[in-house]
Design a protein around this motif. Structure first.
Motif, PDB file in Angstrom:
ATOM      1  N   ARG A 349       0.799  -1.232   0.000  1.00 20.12           N
ATOM      2  CA  ARG A 349       0.000   0.000   0.000  1.00 20.12           C
ATOM      3  C   ARG A 349       0.834   1.285   0.000  1.00 20.12           C
ATOM      4  NH1 ARG A 349      -5.293   0.890   1.811  1.00 20.12           N
ATOM      5  NH2 ARG A 349      -6.009   2.885   0.989  1.00 20.12           N
ATOM      6  N   TYR A 350       1.878   1.329   0.813  1.00 21.72           N
ATOM      7  CA  TYR A 350       2.643   2.567   0.954  1.00 21.72           C
ATOM      8  C   TYR A 350       3.972   2.545   0.210  1.00 21.72           C
ATOM      9  CZ  TYR A 350      -0.784   3.225   4.633  1.00 21.72           C
ATOM     10  OH  TYR A 350      -1.964   3.346   5.330  1.00 21.72           O
ATOM     11  N   ASP A 351       4.188   1.491  -0.595  1.00 24.57           N
ATOM     12  CA  ASP A 351       5.474   1.346  -1.272  1.00 24.57           C
ATOM     13  C   ASP A 351       5.352   1.232  -2.787  1.00 24.57           C
ATOM     14  OD1 ASP A 351       7.477   0.967   1.106  1.00 24.57           O
ATOM     15  OD2 ASP A 351       5.733  -0.259   1.583  1.00 24.57           O
ATOM     16  N   ALA A 352       4.157   1.458  -3.332  1.00 25.78           N
ATOM     17  CA  ALA A 352       3.927   1.420  -4.781  1.00 25.78           C
ATOM     18  C   ALA A 352       4.461   0.128  -5.394  1.00 25.78           C
ATOM     19  CB  ALA A 352       4.551   2.649  -5.445  1.00 25.78           C
ATOM     20  N   GLU A 353       4.115  -1.001  -4.772  1.00 25.66           N
ATOM     21  CA  GLU A 353       4.619  -2.279  -5.260  1.00 25.66           C
ATOM     22  C   GLU A 353       3.637  -3.401  -4.936  1.00 25.66           C
ATOM     23  OE1 GLU A 353       8.361  -2.340  -3.283  1.00 25.66           O
ATOM     24  OE2 GLU A 353       7.502  -2.738  -1.289  1.00 25.66           O
ATOM     25  N   VAL A 354       3.890  -4.543  -5.563  1.00 29.95           N
ATOM     26  CA  VAL A 354       3.082  -5.738  -5.351  1.00 29.95           C
ATOM     27  C   VAL A 354       4.024  -6.887  -5.018  1.00 29.95           C
ATOM     28  CG1 VAL A 354       1.687  -7.485  -6.554  1.00 29.95           C
ATOM     29  CG2 VAL A 354       1.118  -5.057  -6.779  1.00 29.95           C
ATOM     30  N   TYR A 355       3.587  -7.754  -4.082  1.00 30.49           N
ATOM     31  CA  TYR A 355       4.405  -8.880  -3.649  1.00 30.49           C
ATOM     32  C   TYR A 355       3.773 -10.190  -4.101  1.00 30.49           C
ATOM     33  CZ  TYR A 355       5.272  -5.029  -0.418  1.00 30.49           C
ATOM     34  OH  TYR A 355       5.489  -3.786   0.113  1.00 30.49           O
ATOM     35  N   ALA A 356       4.620 -11.099  -4.601  1.00 34.69           N
ATOM     36  CA  ALA A 356       4.212 -12.468  -4.891  1.00 34.69           C
ATOM     37  C   ALA A 356       4.951 -13.363  -3.903  1.00 34.69           C
ATOM     38  CB  ALA A 356       4.555 -12.850  -6.320  1.00 34.69           C
ATOM     39  N   ILE A 357       4.218 -14.149  -3.109  1.00 35.20           N
ATOM     40  CA  ILE A 357       4.798 -14.912  -2.000  1.00 35.20           C
ATOM     41  C   ILE A 357       4.458 -16.393  -2.153  1.00 35.20           C
ATOM     42  CG2 ILE A 357       4.815 -15.178   0.515  1.00 35.20           C
ATOM     43  CD1 ILE A 357       3.676 -12.149   0.415  1.00 35.20           C
ATOM     44  N   ASP A 358       5.448 -17.247  -2.021  1.00 31.55           N
ATOM     45  CA  ASP A 358       5.253 -18.691  -2.093  1.00 31.55           C
ATOM     46  C   ASP A 358       4.486 -19.152  -0.849  1.00 31.55           C
ATOM     47  OD1 ASP A 358       5.710 -21.574  -1.782  1.00 31.55           O
ATOM     48  OD2 ASP A 358       7.236 -21.357  -3.337  1.00 31.55           O
ATOM     49  N   THR A 359       3.320 -19.778  -1.040  1.00 28.05           N
ATOM     50  CA  THR A 359       2.479 -20.169   0.100  1.00 28.05           C
ATOM     51  C   THR A 359       2.997 -21.394   0.842  1.00 28.05           C
ATOM     52  OG1 THR A 359       1.048 -21.457  -1.377  1.00 28.05           O
ATOM     53  CG2 THR A 359       0.380 -19.189  -0.910  1.00 28.05           C
ATOM     54  N   ARG A 360       4.008 -22.065   0.285  1.00 29.00           N
ATOM     55  CA  ARG A 360       4.580 -23.225   0.973  1.00 29.00           C
ATOM     56  C   ARG A 360       5.744 -22.830   1.880  1.00 29.00           C
ATOM     57  NH1 ARG A 360       5.200 -26.076  -4.753  1.00 29.00           N
ATOM     58  NH2 ARG A 360       5.697 -23.882  -5.126  1.00 29.00           N
ATOM     59  N   THR A 361       6.518 -21.845   1.423  1.00 33.08           N
ATOM     60  CA  THR A 361       7.744 -21.495   2.153  1.00 33.08           C
ATOM     61  C   THR A 361       7.748 -20.073   2.706  1.00 33.08           C
ATOM     62  OG1 THR A 361       8.849 -20.660   0.160  1.00 33.08           O
ATOM     63  CG2 THR A 361       9.023 -23.031   0.623  1.00 33.08           C
ATOM     64  N   GLY A 362       6.864 -19.207   2.177  1.00 25.86           N
ATOM     65  CA  GLY A 362       6.877 -17.804   2.583  1.00 25.86           C
ATOM     66  C   GLY A 362       7.919 -16.987   1.848  1.00 25.86           C
ATOM     67  N   GLU A 363       8.598 -17.608   0.895  1.00 26.45           N
ATOM     68  CA  GLU A 363       9.625 -16.908   0.126  1.00 26.45           C
ATOM     69  C   GLU A 363       9.001 -15.862  -0.795  1.00 26.45           C
ATOM     70  OE1 GLU A 363      12.881 -17.876  -3.431  1.00 26.45           O
ATOM     71  OE2 GLU A 363      11.674 -19.484  -2.535  1.00 26.45           O
ATOM     72  N   GLN A 364       9.630 -14.695  -0.868  1.00 24.16           N
ATOM     73  CA  GLN A 364       9.176 -13.672  -1.807  1.00 24.16           C
ATOM     74  C   GLN A 364       9.633 -14.058  -3.208  1.00 24.16           C
ATOM     75  OE1 GLN A 364       9.434  -9.208  -1.097  1.00 24.16           O
ATOM     76  NE2 GLN A 364      10.950  -9.434  -2.732  1.00 24.16           N
ATOM     77  N   LEU A 365       8.686 -14.255  -4.118  1.00 24.69           N
ATOM     78  CA  LEU A 365       8.988 -14.656  -5.484  1.00 24.69           C
ATOM     79  C   LEU A 365       9.208 -13.462  -6.398  1.00 24.69           C
ATOM     80  CD1 LEU A 365       6.260 -17.444  -5.803  1.00 24.69           C
ATOM     81  CD2 LEU A 365       8.698 -17.766  -5.299  1.00 24.69           C
ATOM     82  N   ALA A 366       8.519 -12.375  -6.092  1.00 28.37           N
ATOM     83  CA  ALA A 366       8.649 -11.174  -6.923  1.00 28.37           C
ATOM     84  C   ALA A 366       8.200  -9.958  -6.149  1.00 28.37           C
ATOM     85  CB  ALA A 366       7.825 -11.314  -8.201  1.00 28.37           C
ATOM     86  N   ARG A 367       8.751  -8.824  -6.563  1.00 24.07           N
ATOM     87  CA  ARG A 367       8.387  -7.525  -5.993  1.00 24.07           C
ATOM     88  C   ARG A 367       8.280  -6.581  -7.180  1.00 24.07           C
ATOM     89  NH1 ARG A 367      10.273  -6.413  -0.233  1.00 24.07           N
ATOM     90  NH2 ARG A 367       9.524  -4.324   0.280  1.00 24.07           N
ATOM     91  N   ILE A 368       7.070  -6.193  -7.502  1.00 23.10           N
ATOM     92  CA  ILE A 368       6.804  -5.512  -8.768  1.00 23.10           C
ATOM     93  C   ILE A 368       6.368  -4.069  -8.520  1.00 23.10           C
ATOM     94  CG2 ILE A 368       5.439  -5.613 -10.896  1.00 23.10           C
ATOM     95  CD1 ILE A 368       4.891  -8.641  -9.962  1.00 23.10           C
ATOM     96  N   LYS A 369       7.016  -3.136  -9.149  1.00 22.15           N
ATOM     97  CA  LYS A 369       6.656  -1.734  -9.023  1.00 22.15           C
ATOM     98  C   LYS A 369       5.381  -1.445  -9.808  1.00 22.15           C
ATOM     99  CE  LYS A 369       9.483   0.296  -6.227  1.00 22.15           C
ATOM    100  NZ  LYS A 369       8.944   0.957  -5.000  1.00 22.15           N
ATOM    101  N   VAL A 370       4.439  -0.758  -9.156  1.00 21.49           N
ATOM    102  CA  VAL A 370       3.177  -0.391  -9.808  1.00 21.49           C
ATOM    103  C   VAL A 370       2.922   1.093  -9.567  1.00 21.49           C
ATOM    104  CG1 VAL A 370       2.167  -2.704  -9.722  1.00 21.49           C
ATOM    105  CG2 VAL A 370       1.906  -1.180  -7.757  1.00 21.49           C
TER     106      VAL A 370
END
Length: 395
Positions: A349-370
């Motif tokens: 919300r406050y960082d102009a980005e979107v997060y993709a998170i692996d639901t098995r491990t909690g690993e961040q898969l991507a951080r996308i600027k929007v």
């Protein structure tokens, strides 16, 4: 003591009279009498009633023990099975919707919409995505098959949008107007306006039978209980926490509890919706905001916006079992789970980005600027027979 001769005579006479009476009635045999008596003693089989008596017109409940039974991995409705998989991100301060390809993690289109888009909401029939332009006082329809936006529809103060489980009405959460507005789910024509005395109506979820729904009021720290069919508020309570700010609402798979995220109480309120008694608080993390149920109905992901974490809540154990922290921090807000259940998508919300998170491990898969101020993003399509609204509550 032996019976006298007179007594024996009387007993014999009685037996003869009984036999005569039977003969006069048709002469039934002993076997016939036994069969008929047995037949009369066995009650007719009762008609089997549905396990859940749903709201009239509501699709039948698939599993009374799991309201999310239709949301299993990749179990897409025939209506949406040919739609391209996309992530639609409303940017509240840019007045746009960023469209992400989840396979490449790249923005493939930016759609201009009305002022202050808050949420992207799948329609009850799954055919339309409605962008809630809160301060623009419009809803922008997007065709999820083509990705193209249609002509905006005038709707005042559409902070959020839900649909009754029978598809009869859309329900606009008019936050600043302090109203729940029941509308035609296709034309969005106003049907009934329900004024409320709380402030900041924003999120909701429905009971398993669809006959009532629980609404959070962010700015006054209250909860409402609304009768779906009568379109009336039937219960209201103040949360027992000074400065409470309730947010997202989700029901447990078994339908026995509602969970309400609270940004200032830093956890979830656990509520019995039927009795609507005072809820208890279950801590999750600072700034608890969004609630998303996993595809197997065993866990729920809680976005803690104030600390850049996601708590994993186990329904059976009734506790948080894991907590994932975003690398380099962040402000995880609203989102949804991918169709296969493997990725949790959340707006920053406050960082102009979107997060993709692996639901098995909690690993961040991507951080996308929007764009600026990303909020209620929708992952689409998702499994389910119909949508109850928000960023995607499917049953």
């Amino acid at each position: 003591m032996h019976p006298t001769r007179t007594t024996r005579a009387l007993l014999a006479g009685t037996a003869l009279l009984a036999a005569a009476a039977l003969a006069a009635c048709g002469g039934r045999t002993g076997n016939q009498q036994t069969a008929e008596s047995t037949k009369a003693a066995v009650p007719a089989p009762a008609k089997k009633k549905p396990a859940v008596q749903g709201l009239p017109g509501m699709p039948p409940v698939l599993d009374p023990k799991d309201v999310y039974a239709a949301d299993r991995p990749d179990k897409l409705s025939p209506v949406v099975k040919d739609f391209p998989s996309r992530v639609y991100v409303p940017n509240t301060e840019s007045d746009t919707v960023s469209v992400i390809d989840p396979k490449t993690y790249e923005i493939i289109e930016t759609i201009p919409v009305g002022r202050q888009p808050q949420h992207v909401v799948p329609s009850w029939d799954l055919k339309t995505l409605w962008v809630n332009n809160n301060r623009g006082h419009t809803l922008t329809p997007i065709d999820p098959k083509t990705g193209k936006a249609g002509k905006p529809v005038d709707v005042h103060d559409p902070y959020n949008l839900y649909f009754t489980p029978n598809g009869k009405y859309a329900v606009v959460m008019a936050s600043l107007d302090r109203e729940l507005v029941f509308r035609d789910p296709h034309t969005m024509e106003r049907v009934k306006t329900v004024p409320v005395t709380c402030y900041g109506v924003n999120h909701a979820d429905f009971s398993p039978d669809g006959r009532y729904f629980i609404v959070s009021c962010e700015f006054s720290g209250e909860l409402l209980k609304v009768d779906t069919e009568k379109m009336e508020v039937v219960g209201q309570q103040k949360l027992p926490f000074d400065g409470a700010m309730p947010q997202d609402v989700k029901i447990s798979p078994d339908g026995k509890r509602f969970y309400i995220a609270d940004m200032t109480a830093d956890g979830m309120w656990v509520l019995n919706g039927d009795t609507f008694t005072t809820p208890s608080l279950l801590p999750t993390g600072k700034g608890a905001h969004g609630l998303y149920v996993g595809r197997d109905s065993r866990e729920m992901y809680v976005s803690n916006r104030g600390e850049g974490t996601i708590s994993v809540f186990d329904f059976a154990q009734h506790k948080v079992t894991r907590k994932w922290r975003l690398p380099n921090g962040g402000s995880p807000d609203m989102g949804g789970v991918s169709a296969d259940g493997k990725v949790l998508w959340l707006s920053g919300r406050y960082d102009a980005e979107v997060y993709a998170i692996d639901t098995r491990t909690g690993e961040q898969l991507a951080r996308i600027k929007v764009g600026s101020g990303p909020h209620g993003l929708a992952v689409y399509p998702q499994p389910g027979r119909y949508s109850l609204g928000h960023t995607g509550i499917f049953r």
